[in-house]
Design a protein around this motif. Sequence first.
Motif, PDB file in Angstrom:
ATOM      1  N   UNK A  88       0.835  -1.183   0.000  1.00  0.00           N
ATOM      2  CA  UNK A  88       0.000   0.000   0.000  1.00  0.00           C
ATOM      3  C   UNK A  88       0.877   1.242   0.000  1.00  0.00           C
ATOM      4  N   UNK A  89       0.703   2.099  -1.012  1.00  0.00           N
ATOM      5  CA  UNK A  89       1.476   3.320  -1.096  1.00  0.00           C
ATOM      6  C   UNK A  89       2.846   3.088  -1.693  1.00  0.00           C
ATOM      7  N   UNK A  90       3.712   4.077  -1.568  1.00  0.00           N
ATOM      8  CA  UNK A  90       5.090   4.000  -2.066  1.00  0.00           C
ATOM      9  C   UNK A  90       5.978   4.801  -1.133  1.00  0.00           C
ATOM     10  N   UNK A  91       7.233   4.367  -1.034  1.00  0.00           N
ATOM     11  CA  UNK A  91       8.163   5.042  -0.137  1.00  0.00           C
ATOM     12  C   UNK A  91       9.579   4.796  -0.643  1.00  0.00           C
ATOM     13  N   UNK A  92      10.263   5.859  -1.014  1.00  0.00           N
ATOM     14  CA  UNK A  92      11.607   5.730  -1.573  1.00  0.00           C
ATOM     15  C   UNK A  92      12.712   5.901  -0.532  1.00  0.00           C
ATOM     16  N   UNK A  93      12.353   6.193   0.706  1.00  0.00           N
ATOM     17  CA  UNK A  93      13.360   6.343   1.749  1.00  0.00           C
ATOM     18  C   UNK A  93      13.980   4.983   2.059  1.00  0.00           C
ATOM     19  N   UNK A 105       6.193  -4.232  20.410  1.00  0.00           N
ATOM     20  CA  UNK A 105       6.573  -4.065  19.005  1.00  0.00           C
ATOM     21  C   UNK A 105       6.618  -2.586  18.615  1.00  0.00           C
ATOM     22  N   UNK A 106       7.602  -2.249  17.808  1.00  0.00           N
ATOM     23  CA  UNK A 106       7.737  -0.871  17.365  1.00  0.00           C
ATOM     24  C   UNK A 106       7.055  -0.675  16.011  1.00  0.00           C
ATOM     25  N   UNK A 107       6.667   0.544  15.724  1.00  0.00           N
ATOM     26  CA  UNK A 107       6.164   0.947  14.418  1.00  0.00           C
ATOM     27  C   UNK A 107       6.329   2.454  14.323  1.00  0.00           C
ATOM     28  N   UNK A 108       6.855   2.918  13.185  1.00  0.00           N
ATOM     29  CA  UNK A 108       7.098   4.346  13.029  1.00  0.00           C
ATOM     30  C   UNK A 108       7.034   4.700  11.544  1.00  0.00           C
ATOM     31  N   UNK A 109       6.508   5.878  11.256  1.00  0.00           N
ATOM     32  CA  UNK A 109       6.428   6.332   9.881  1.00  0.00           C
ATOM     33  C   UNK A 109       7.843   6.570   9.349  1.00  0.00           C
ATOM     34  N   UNK A 110       8.124   6.042   8.146  1.00  0.00           N
ATOM     35  CA  UNK A 110       9.455   6.119   7.560  1.00  0.00           C
ATOM     36  C   UNK A 110       9.584   7.368   6.696  1.00  0.00           C
ATOM     37  N   UNK A 111      10.475   8.256   7.102  1.00  0.00           N
ATOM     38  CA  UNK A 111      10.807   9.457   6.345  1.00  0.00           C
ATOM     39  C   UNK A 111      12.321   9.641   6.411  1.00  0.00           C
ATOM     40  N   UNK A 112      12.891  10.504   5.575  1.00  0.00           N
ATOM     41  CA  UNK A 112      14.335  10.757   5.678  1.00  0.00           C
ATOM     42  C   UNK A 112      14.748  11.233   7.066  1.00  0.00           C
ATOM     43  N   UNK A 162      18.085  -0.496   1.860  1.00  0.00           N
ATOM     44  CA  UNK A 162      17.064  -1.031   0.955  1.00  0.00           C
ATOM     45  C   UNK A 162      15.779  -0.226   1.103  1.00  0.00           C
ATOM     46  N   UNK A 163      14.905  -0.331   0.099  1.00  0.00           N
ATOM     47  CA  UNK A 163      13.613   0.326   0.200  1.00  0.00           C
ATOM     48  C   UNK A 163      12.714  -0.456   1.144  1.00  0.00           C
ATOM     49  N   UNK A 164      11.682   0.192   1.621  1.00  0.00           N
ATOM     50  CA  UNK A 164      10.753  -0.497   2.516  1.00  0.00           C
ATOM     51  C   UNK A 164      10.040  -1.627   1.790  1.00  0.00           C
ATOM     52  N   UNK A 165       9.759  -1.440   0.484  1.00  0.00           N
ATOM     53  CA  UNK A 165       9.114  -2.504  -0.295  1.00  0.00           C
ATOM     54  C   UNK A 165      10.008  -3.739  -0.351  1.00  0.00           C
ATOM     55  N   UNK A 166      11.305  -3.526  -0.564  1.00  0.00           N
ATOM     56  CA  UNK A 166      12.235  -4.657  -0.593  1.00  0.00           C
ATOM     57  C   UNK A 166      12.302  -5.327   0.773  1.00  0.00           C
ATOM     58  N   UNK A 167      12.295  -4.540   1.820  1.00  0.00           N
ATOM     59  CA  UNK A 167      12.330  -5.095   3.174  1.00  0.00           C
ATOM     60  C   UNK A 167      11.113  -5.969   3.427  1.00  0.00           C
ATOM     61  N   UNK A 168       9.937  -5.475   3.046  1.00  0.00           N
ATOM     62  CA  UNK A 168       8.711  -6.236   3.263  1.00  0.00           C
ATOM     63  C   UNK A 168       8.724  -7.526   2.450  1.00  0.00           C
ATOM     64  N   UNK A 169       9.198  -7.456   1.216  1.00  0.00           N
ATOM     65  CA  UNK A 169       9.250  -8.655   0.380  1.00  0.00           C
ATOM     66  C   UNK A 169      10.218  -9.689   0.955  1.00  0.00           C
ATOM     67  N   UNK A 184       1.410  -1.463   4.719  1.00  0.00           N
ATOM     68  CA  UNK A 184       1.499  -0.029   4.489  1.00  0.00           C
ATOM     69  C   UNK A 184       2.975   0.377   4.428  1.00  0.00           C
ATOM     70  N   UNK A 185       3.436   0.810   3.247  1.00  0.00           N
ATOM     71  CA  UNK A 185       4.848   1.147   3.067  1.00  0.00           C
ATOM     72  C   UNK A 185       5.234   2.473   3.702  1.00  0.00           C
ATOM     73  N   UNK A 186       4.270   3.207   4.214  1.00  0.00           N
ATOM     74  CA  UNK A 186       4.610   4.461   4.888  1.00  0.00           C
ATOM     75  C   UNK A 186       5.239   4.203   6.256  1.00  0.00           C
ATOM     76  N   UNK A 187       5.094   2.960   6.747  1.00  0.00           N
ATOM     77  CA  UNK A 187       5.573   2.620   8.084  1.00  0.00           C
ATOM     78  C   UNK A 187       6.585   1.498   8.036  1.00  0.00           C
ATOM     79  N   UNK A 188       7.509   1.536   8.978  1.00  0.00           N
ATOM     80  CA  UNK A 188       8.369   0.387   9.280  1.00  0.00           C
ATOM     81  C   UNK A 188       7.915  -0.160  10.622  1.00  0.00           C
ATOM     82  N   UNK A 189       7.755  -1.468  10.694  1.00  0.00           N
ATOM     83  CA  UNK A 189       7.255  -2.075  11.920  1.00  0.00           C
ATOM     84  C   UNK A 189       8.072  -3.306  12.271  1.00  0.00           C
ATOM     85  N   UNK A 190       7.934  -3.727  13.500  1.00  0.00           N
ATOM     86  CA  UNK A 190       8.639  -4.893  14.020  1.00  0.00           C
ATOM     87  C   UNK A 190       8.241  -6.134  13.221  1.00  0.00           C
TER      88      UNK A 190
END
Length: 369
Positions: A14-19, A122-129, A24-31, A53-59
Amino acid sequence: MKVAHTDINRLTLLGANQTLIWGMTNAERVQRMANEAAGKGRHIAPGNSLAVNLQYVFDPILLREVLRKPNCAFVLNGELLIGQIDPDIVDIHPRQQDGLEIIELGGGYRIYNEQLRKLETPYAERLTPQTRRSIERRSYYGAYKGVTDLLTKYLWPELALWLTRGAAQVGMTPNMITAIGAILCITATFLFSQGHYWTGMLAGFGFMVLDTVDGKLARCTITSSKWGNIFDHGIDLIHPPFWWYAWGLGLRTWDRELSPSVFWVIMGVIFAGYVLQRLIEGVFMRAFDGMHIHVWQRFDTWFRLITARRNPNMVILFVALIAGRPDIGLIALAWWTAISLIVHAVRLLQAYGERRAGRAIVSWMEANA
């Protein structure tokens, strides 16, 4: 919200995130997380999609929980993080989906992480630069074992974080780190045998830190492998007795050489104590559904900080070396090995006694989750 479908385990991003995070990108991490879960036999329920949701990084433990419980979703402040969802209604707000269990992070929600032997939030935080480095720090500490020795837990976490982040940025793999550590391990063994204890300690320190880095790098970059685990744990399991034997050989250069009878008694205690202690740990796991002896009760978790494993033993030898008595250090190490063996044996017998009395043997962490 833009939805990108992939063919990896019916994963819906869901969404896109280039940070980038850990290089690696969040999409690559999730995959990578999804592939790792599939490799362990964890699959999505028929008819569902794994929405992330690619806007977030989570545990990563949230992925495990979602795959364990179909029709479950984690949210943060009402916004979806990850969930098993009907792909036809993935764009509908989670709270509007009938039959979907919503778990809101925060408010003291905790999970027992059996793999890392800790009770965690568990942690979760919005991924930004701006948040990338803080998220890397949270994910790094999230990958730390909760039950380990005092040096790994308290002395070098920040140094290992710096090395882990640098290794990820230059594209090093965990196996590369393990290989460098193995060279330092062998070097320390040789230096100890020649009585070069201080330089051996330095090489050993480097190896012990890298022994933390390779595991953290594998977990943070989701690049664990069967071979990597065998390589890393094999070295960890085999080398300690050789270090203590080499230390004993090096005493001759300090004019502190032990008599042959005393030397071999000490070596016998150290070798037998080390092997038997590891066997007790294995018997405990086999007898009590794979649970580690060090997570049974709070005492066991505390004792793991100082039990006669490599790092606490190195503290004993370091103190003795400062006093100029490496020979007494080796003797003290043998005594501590024997004491630790007795403690483990008693705890194993007590666990069997608890089970015979009809009481369940569960980790105190799991009981408090």
